[in-house]
Design an enzyme around this catalytic site. Structure first.
Site, PDB file in Angstrom:
ATOM      1  N   HIS A  96       5.605  -2.635 -30.198  1.00  0.00           N
ATOM      2  CA  HIS A  96       6.746  -1.805 -29.790  1.00  0.00           C
ATOM      3  C   HIS A  96       6.563  -1.317 -28.360  1.00  0.00           C
ATOM      4  CE1 HIS A  96       7.048  -0.748 -34.312  1.00  0.00           C
ATOM      5  NE2 HIS A  96       8.086  -1.525 -34.040  1.00  0.00           N
TER       6      HIS A  96
ATOM      7  N   LYS B  17      14.706   2.163 -46.661  1.00  0.00           N
ATOM      8  CA  LYS B  17      13.249   2.132 -46.611  1.00  0.00           C
ATOM      9  C   LYS B  17      12.681   3.492 -46.995  1.00  0.00           C
ATOM     10  CE  LYS B  17      12.636  -1.315 -42.956  1.00  0.00           C
ATOM     11  NZ  LYS B  17      12.007  -1.571 -41.661  1.00  0.00           N
TER      12      LYS B  17
ATOM     13  N   ARG C 125       9.535 -11.511 -32.843  1.00  0.00           N
ATOM     14  CA  ARG C 125       8.177 -12.008 -33.030  1.00  0.00           C
ATOM     15  C   ARG C 125       8.172 -13.480 -33.422  1.00  0.00           C
ATOM     16  NH1 ARG C 125       6.672  -7.407 -37.214  1.00  0.00           N
ATOM     17  NH2 ARG C 125       8.677  -8.200 -37.857  1.00  0.00           N
TER      18      ARG C 125
ATOM     19  N   SER D 127       4.583  -2.767 -38.300  1.00  0.00           N
ATOM     20  CA  SER D 127       4.219  -1.448 -38.811  1.00  0.00           C
ATOM     21  C   SER D 127       3.663  -1.552 -40.225  1.00  0.00           C
ATOM     22  CB  SER D 127       5.437  -0.522 -38.789  1.00  0.00           C
ATOM     23  OG  SER D 127       5.849  -0.275 -37.471  1.00  0.00           O
TER      24      SER D 127
END
Length: 165
Positions: free
Chosen positions: A18, A42, A91, A129
């Site tokens: 990040h 979440k 990514r 994360s």
């Protein structure tokens, strides 16, 4: 004309990946608003306030960054902030499919809105994360995965540290 971009995410917690996107986007835009979202889908480890604080401590050296949080639709938040661009890090190919769908619906909701995709630095292509939380939960060292202020938050949340092993 000043360019303002919004980099949204859950940042639960912020990772070096990040930070890489934040640093690089700060060189492209006059101002980047890093926006922590309240994601009802979440169950975050950290509260929104904790995530905002971790971000502030992690990137305080970058002058053209603002840290904020929001609820609701991203396009509404971006309009409210008078930005025209959303920054998203990619990514892998799997990220691209999801991000392309999100960018398409955002563009449908606001045709003036652009999404700026940045490929992550190769050294962070595996980093998420979720992986950081998993490693920290088992008391392994996360110091090279997250900015320096973040490990203490993780180990406090899990009630341990790598030195406890």
């Amino acid at each position: 004309m000043a360019s303002v971009a919004v980099y949204p995410g859950s940042f639960d917690p912020v990772t070096n990946g990040h930070v890489d996107i934040i640093e690089r986007s700060s060189k492209v835009f006059n101002k980047v608003i890093v926006a922590v979202l309240h994601n009802r889908n979440k169950e975050p480890l950290f509260t929104v306030d904790e995530r905002v604080q971790m971000l502030k401590e992690s990137i305080e050296y970058i002058p053209n960054i603002e840290i904020d949080s929001f609820n609701g639709l991203l396009v509404d938040y971006v309009r409210h902030k008078q930005a025209k661009t959303i920054v998203r890090g990619l990514r892998a190919v799997t990220d691209f499919e999801y991000e392309m769908q999100a960018a398409s619906i955002n563009r449908k909701l606001d045709p003036e809105l652009e999404t700026f995709f940045m490929m992550t630095n190769n050294q962070y292509s595996y980093l998420s994360s979720s992986i950081v939380k998993e490693v920290a939960k088992y008391e392994a060292d996360v110091g090279d995965l997250v900015p320096p202020p973040v490990p203490k938050y993780l180990y406090e949340k899990y009630g341990s540290s790598p030195s406890d092993r």
